[in-house]
Design a protein around this motif. Structure first.
Motif, PDB file in Angstrom:
ATOM      1  N   ALA A 304      39.832 -26.729  44.386  1.00 53.97           N
ATOM      2  CA  ALA A 304      40.326 -26.306  45.699  1.00 53.97           C
ATOM      3  C   ALA A 304      41.562 -25.425  45.520  1.00 53.97           C
ATOM      4  CB  ALA A 304      40.671 -27.526  46.533  1.00 53.97           C
ATOM      5  N   CYS A 305      41.657 -24.382  46.328  1.00 53.17           N
ATOM      6  CA  CYS A 305      42.838 -23.508  46.311  1.00 53.17           C
ATOM      7  C   CYS A 305      44.057 -24.345  46.714  1.00 53.17           C
ATOM      8  CB  CYS A 305      42.632 -22.356  47.303  1.00 53.17           C
ATOM      9  SG  CYS A 305      44.140 -21.448  47.661  1.00 53.17           S
ATOM     10  N   PRO A 306      45.127 -24.338  45.921  1.00 50.68           N
ATOM     11  CA  PRO A 306      46.311 -25.158  46.250  1.00 50.68           C
ATOM     12  C   PRO A 306      46.960 -24.748  47.566  1.00 50.68           C
ATOM     13  CG  PRO A 306      46.491 -24.217  44.032  1.00 50.68           C
ATOM     14  CD  PRO A 306      45.325 -23.562  44.693  1.00 50.68           C
ATOM     15  N   GLN A 307      46.676 -23.535  48.049  1.00 51.28           N
ATOM     16  CA  GLN A 307      47.330 -23.095  49.276  1.00 51.28           C
ATOM     17  C   GLN A 307      46.486 -23.312  50.529  1.00 51.28           C
ATOM     18  OE1 GLN A 307      48.391 -19.604  46.855  1.00 51.28           O
ATOM     19  NE2 GLN A 307      49.954 -19.241  48.406  1.00 51.28           N
ATOM     20  N   CYS A 308      45.144 -23.370  50.386  1.00 49.67           N
ATOM     21  CA  CYS A 308      44.332 -23.513  51.604  1.00 49.67           C
ATOM     22  C   CYS A 308      43.127 -24.439  51.440  1.00 49.67           C
ATOM     23  CB  CYS A 308      43.879 -22.141  52.096  1.00 49.67           C
ATOM     24  SG  CYS A 308      42.589 -21.420  51.086  1.00 49.67           S
ATOM     25  N   ASP A 309      42.955 -25.012  50.256  1.00 48.55           N
ATOM     26  CA  ASP A 309      41.866 -25.973  50.024  1.00 48.55           C
ATOM     27  C   ASP A 309      40.466 -25.371  49.913  1.00 48.55           C
ATOM     28  OD1 ASP A 309      43.158 -28.280  49.569  1.00 48.55           O
ATOM     29  OD2 ASP A 309      43.084 -29.014  51.650  1.00 48.55           O
ATOM     30  N   ALA A 310      40.328 -24.081  50.160  1.00 52.02           N
ATOM     31  CA  ALA A 310      39.009 -23.452  50.024  1.00 52.02           C
ATOM     32  C   ALA A 310      38.628 -23.417  48.539  1.00 52.02           C
ATOM     33  CB  ALA A 310      39.052 -22.043  50.602  1.00 52.02           C
ATOM     34  N   PRO A 311      37.321 -23.427  48.242  1.00 52.12           N
ATOM     35  CA  PRO A 311      36.937 -23.443  46.825  1.00 52.12           C
ATOM     36  C   PRO A 311      37.289 -22.135  46.115  1.00 52.12           C
ATOM     37  CG  PRO A 311      35.009 -23.253  48.243  1.00 52.12           C
ATOM     38  CD  PRO A 311      36.167 -23.486  49.145  1.00 52.12           C
ATOM     39  N   LEU A 312      37.666 -22.269  44.864  1.00 55.25           N
ATOM     40  CA  LEU A 312      38.047 -21.106  44.068  1.00 55.25           C
ATOM     41  C   LEU A 312      36.834 -20.556  43.338  1.00 55.25           C
ATOM     42  CD1 LEU A 312      41.314 -22.505  42.430  1.00 55.25           C
ATOM     43  CD2 LEU A 312      41.176 -20.817  44.274  1.00 55.25           C
ATOM     44  N   PHE A 313      36.770 -19.235  43.259  1.00 55.94           N
ATOM     45  CA  PHE A 313      35.750 -18.633  42.399  1.00 55.94           C
ATOM     46  C   PHE A 313      36.404 -17.686  41.410  1.00 55.94           C
ATOM     47  CE2 PHE A 313      35.971 -16.526  46.479  1.00 55.94           C
ATOM     48  CZ  PHE A 313      36.059 -15.181  46.168  1.00 55.94           C
ATOM     49  N   ASP A 314      35.650 -17.412  40.376  1.00 58.54           N
ATOM     50  CA  ASP A 314      36.188 -16.645  39.253  1.00 58.54           C
ATOM     51  C   ASP A 314      35.710 -15.206  39.383  1.00 58.54           C
ATOM     52  OD1 ASP A 314      37.025 -15.649  36.868  1.00 58.54           O
ATOM     53  OD2 ASP A 314      36.005 -17.120  35.615  1.00 58.54           O
ATOM     54  N   LEU A 315      36.648 -14.307  39.616  1.00 54.10           N
ATOM     55  CA  LEU A 315      36.317 -12.898  39.806  1.00 54.10           C
ATOM     56  C   LEU A 315      36.743 -12.122  38.562  1.00 54.10           C
ATOM     57  CD1 LEU A 315      35.164 -11.735  42.451  1.00 54.10           C
ATOM     58  CD2 LEU A 315      37.469 -10.990  43.019  1.00 54.10           C
ATOM     59  N   ARG A 316      35.796 -11.433  37.940  1.00 53.57           N
ATOM     60  CA  ARG A 316      36.138 -10.652  36.739  1.00 53.57           C
ATOM     61  C   ARG A 316      36.445  -9.217  37.151  1.00 53.57           C
ATOM     62  NH1 ARG A 316      34.772 -13.931  32.084  1.00 53.57           N
ATOM     63  NH2 ARG A 316      34.806 -15.978  33.094  1.00 53.57           N
ATOM     64  N   MET A 317      37.544  -8.679  36.654  1.00 51.46           N
ATOM     65  CA  MET A 317      37.861  -7.276  36.985  1.00 51.46           C
ATOM     66  C   MET A 317      38.642  -6.621  35.859  1.00 51.46           C
ATOM     67  SD  MET A 317      40.789  -7.757  39.922  1.00 51.46           S
ATOM     68  CE  MET A 317      39.892  -8.993  40.858  1.00 51.46           C
ATOM     69  N   SER A 318      38.721  -5.300  35.924  1.00 48.93           N
ATOM     70  CA  SER A 318      39.521  -4.576  34.936  1.00 48.93           C
ATOM     71  C   SER A 318      40.940  -4.453  35.479  1.00 48.93           C
ATOM     72  CB  SER A 318      38.931  -3.191  34.688  1.00 48.93           C
ATOM     73  OG  SER A 318      39.330  -2.325  35.734  1.00 48.93           O
ATOM     74  N   LYS A 319      41.898  -4.087  34.611  1.00 47.71           N
ATOM     75  CA  LYS A 319      43.300  -3.980  35.031  1.00 47.71           C
ATOM     76  C   LYS A 319      43.464  -2.971  36.168  1.00 47.71           C
ATOM     77  CE  LYS A 319      44.230  -0.793  31.213  1.00 47.71           C
ATOM     78  NZ  LYS A 319      44.982  -0.563  29.992  1.00 47.71           N
ATOM     79  N   ASN A 320      42.615  -1.928  36.158  1.00 46.97           N
ATOM     80  CA  ASN A 320      42.761  -0.888  37.181  1.00 46.97           C
ATOM     81  C   ASN A 320      42.307  -1.354  38.565  1.00 46.97           C
ATOM     82  OD1 ASN A 320      43.739   1.025  35.315  1.00 46.97           O
ATOM     83  ND2 ASN A 320      41.633   1.358  34.599  1.00 46.97           N
ATOM     84  N   GLU A 321      41.533  -2.442  38.596  1.00 45.17           N
ATOM     85  CA  GLU A 321      41.051  -2.936  39.888  1.00 45.17           C
ATOM     86  C   GLU A 321      42.018  -3.926  40.541  1.00 45.17           C
ATOM     87  OE1 GLU A 321      36.238  -2.955  39.371  1.00 45.17           O
ATOM     88  OE2 GLU A 321      37.401  -4.178  37.991  1.00 45.17           O
ATOM     89  N   LEU A 322      42.962  -4.428  39.751  1.00 39.75           N
ATOM     90  CA  LEU A 322      43.859  -5.471  40.281  1.00 39.75           C
ATOM     91  C   LEU A 322      44.717  -5.000  41.468  1.00 39.75           C
ATOM     92  CD1 LEU A 322      44.822  -8.441  39.981  1.00 39.75           C
ATOM     93  CD2 LEU A 322      46.611  -7.583  38.461  1.00 39.75           C
ATOM     94  N   PRO A 323      45.362  -3.803  41.389  1.00 40.97           N
ATOM     95  CA  PRO A 323      46.187  -3.399  42.545  1.00 40.97           C
ATOM     96  C   PRO A 323      45.391  -3.367  43.844  1.00 40.97           C
ATOM     97  CG  PRO A 323      46.617  -1.954  40.675  1.00 40.97           C
ATOM     98  CD  PRO A 323      45.451  -2.825  40.292  1.00 40.97           C
ATOM     99  N   GLN A 324      44.158  -2.876  43.748  1.00 41.83           N
ATOM    100  CA  GLN A 324      43.315  -2.800  44.941  1.00 41.83           C
ATOM    101  C   GLN A 324      42.949  -4.194  45.444  1.00 41.83           C
ATOM    102  OE1 GLN A 324      39.759  -0.509  44.346  1.00 41.83           O
ATOM    103  NE2 GLN A 324      39.311  -0.537  46.546  1.00 41.83           N
ATOM    104  N   PHE A 325      42.729  -5.099  44.507  1.00 42.39           N
ATOM    105  CA  PHE A 325      42.416  -6.468  44.906  1.00 42.39           C
ATOM    106  C   PHE A 325      43.613  -7.111  45.623  1.00 42.39           C
ATOM    107  CE2 PHE A 325      41.830 -11.088  44.034  1.00 42.39           C
ATOM    108  CZ  PHE A 325      40.712 -11.262  44.834  1.00 42.39           C
ATOM    109  N   TYR A 326      44.819  -6.834  45.115  1.00 44.89           N
ATOM    110  CA  TYR A 326      46.023  -7.316  45.809  1.00 44.89           C
ATOM    111  C   TYR A 326      46.066  -6.785  47.244  1.00 44.89           C
ATOM    112  CZ  TYR A 326      48.610  -9.226  41.733  1.00 44.89           C
ATOM    113  OH  TYR A 326      49.039  -9.976  40.678  1.00 44.89           O
ATOM    114  N   GLU A 327      45.699  -5.514  47.394  1.00 46.33           N
ATOM    115  CA  GLU A 327      45.697  -4.911  48.733  1.00 46.33           C
ATOM    116  C   GLU A 327      44.723  -5.642  49.661  1.00 46.33           C
ATOM    117  OE1 GLU A 327      44.950  -0.780  48.005  1.00 46.33           O
ATOM    118  OE2 GLU A 327      47.088  -0.408  47.613  1.00 46.33           O
ATOM    119  N   GLN A 328      43.534  -5.918  49.130  1.00 46.98           N
ATOM    120  CA  GLN A 328      42.520  -6.636  49.930  1.00 46.98           C
ATOM    121  C   GLN A 328      43.037  -7.993  50.368  1.00 46.98           C
ATOM    122  OE1 GLN A 328      38.763  -7.202  47.945  1.00 46.98           O
ATOM    123  NE2 GLN A 328      38.643  -5.040  47.404  1.00 46.98           N
ATOM    124  N   ILE A 329      43.649  -8.703  49.420  1.00 47.08           N
ATOM    125  CA  ILE A 329      44.179 -10.045  49.700  1.00 47.08           C
ATOM    126  C   ILE A 329      45.237  -9.966  50.795  1.00 47.08           C
ATOM    127  CG2 ILE A 329      45.707 -11.808  48.697  1.00 47.08           C
ATOM    128  CD1 ILE A 329      43.288 -12.375  47.354  1.00 47.08           C
TER     129      ILE A 329
END
Ligand SMILES: [Zn+2]
Ligand SMILES: [Zn+2]
Length: 342
Positions: A304-329
């Motif tokens: 469970a996500c420590p902040q909201c209890d929703a289940p966690l999943f494992d997302l694989r990405m390259s370093k260049n995709e991380l900034p965009q993922f932060y934006e989405q979040i």
């Protein structure tokens, strides 16, 4: 000609004759610094992630230029593929494929400064509980000279050792931590300073401390002191320089070469009674876990996500995709994220 050289000689030693003017300059500098760090703090998570990428690309290019191919390859591979444990709204854990551990790597520096925070915060709280001391953030600076980075660092560390041997210091401070920050001024001279968390026994007039620092350095009384209201924030501010000791975007090939020659140089340490306290410190089970990383270390997919209890999943990405993922979040539900953070 004689007159000219005499005048020049006098100007270069002029700081001892006119401390007021030097002080003004120093204050201007320190004020700029505060502004700069405030701006840095205002940068968003995606912006900071992009800056880390740019810094690493710059470092890789410099290393290739110096023929340090192995180093360049390590920096390039570091955090290049990521396993991100997320509920879709929060990131619980980022596991990199590889860490280079190079001292100027911003990704490895972040981990190093988080490790220092989780190690020293409980000790600082314990020390403050056992002693009647209040923490202050002290910045000690020195005059700029034509010298190598190693000489500049040695000079300020020696001066700090002399300061600690003085009666005034031991009467007013009960130890603390130091970290180094170094940069260059616009003339290319090394600008090195020490950021100190000092545990103050009792209040004193700042002018007295300036006099002590002048006695220890022989030519500098420039320092800056501010009380630390929250020790966690104070420590975070100081260990920041361990992950970011200098502005790497202004760092050239010669700087990198010089830096590589400083392999075993320490950039963070403890001193005085706090140092002894740390040696004998055993964390108790009751110590508050403030570091999210230590809470999330054992999380895996499906937890469970420590902040909201929703289940966690494992997302694989390259370093260049991380900034965009932060934006989405951040765009997913900012209000909700803010509420959860409390
Ligand atoms: Zn790294
Ligand atoms: Zn969540």
């Amino acid at each position: 000609m004689n007159q000219l050289s005499l005048t020049n000689g006098f100007t270069s030693r002029g700081h001892s004759a006119s401390p007021a003017s030097l002080q003004t300059g120093a204050h201007t500098y320190l004020d700029n610094r505060v502004t700069k760090s405030q701006i840095e703090n205002k940068r968003t998570r995606p912006q900071r992630a992009r800056e880390r990428l740019a810094t690493k690309e710059h470092l890789t290019r410099l290393a290739v230029g110096l023929g340090e191919v192995e180093l360049a390859d390590k920096i390039d591979r570091c955090h290049s593929r990521l396993s991100v444990l997320t509920c879709g709204r929060h990131i619980s854990r980022i596991i990199p494929n590889f860490t280079c551990e190079f001292r100027l790597c911003p990704d490895c520096g972040r981990r190093r400064s988080r490790r220092l925070q989780s190690k020293y915060l409980p000790m600082m709280r314990g020390f403050m509980l056992h002693n009647k001391v209040t923490p202050v953030h002290l910045v000690l600076t020195q005059t700029h000279r034509a010298e190598t980075r190693k000489q500049s660092i040695g000079r300020i560390k020696d001066a700090f050792t002399r300061l600690q041997r003085r009666v005034f210091w031991s009467e007013h401070f009960k130890g603390g931590t130091w970290s180094l920050e170094f940069t260059k001024d616009k003339n290319g001279l090394h600008h090195t300073h020490l950021h100190i968390i000092g545990f103050r026994r009792k209040f004193f007039d700042i002018e007295l401390l300036r006099g002590e620092w002048l006695a220890a350095t022989g030519d500098s009384h420039v320092l800056h002191l501010k009380p630390i209201l929250d020790i966690a924030t104070g420590l975070q501010e100081v260990v920041k320089y361990v992950s970011k000791p200098l502005d790497i975007r202004r760092f050239g090939a010669a700087d990198l070469r010089e830096f590589l020659g400083l392999k075993n140089m320490r950039m963070f340490g403890t001193f005085g009674e706090f140092r002894d306290f740390c040696k004998g410190f055993e964390p108790s089970d009751n110590d508050e876990m403030t570091d999210l990383e230590s809470l999330t270390r054992n999380l895996v997919e499906g937890c469970a996500c420590p902040q909201c209890d929703a289940p966690l999943f494992d997302l694989r990405m390259s370093k260049n995709e991380l900034p965009q993922f932060y934006e989405q979040i951040e765009a997913s539900s900012p209000d909700r994220v803010r509420k959860r953070a409390h």
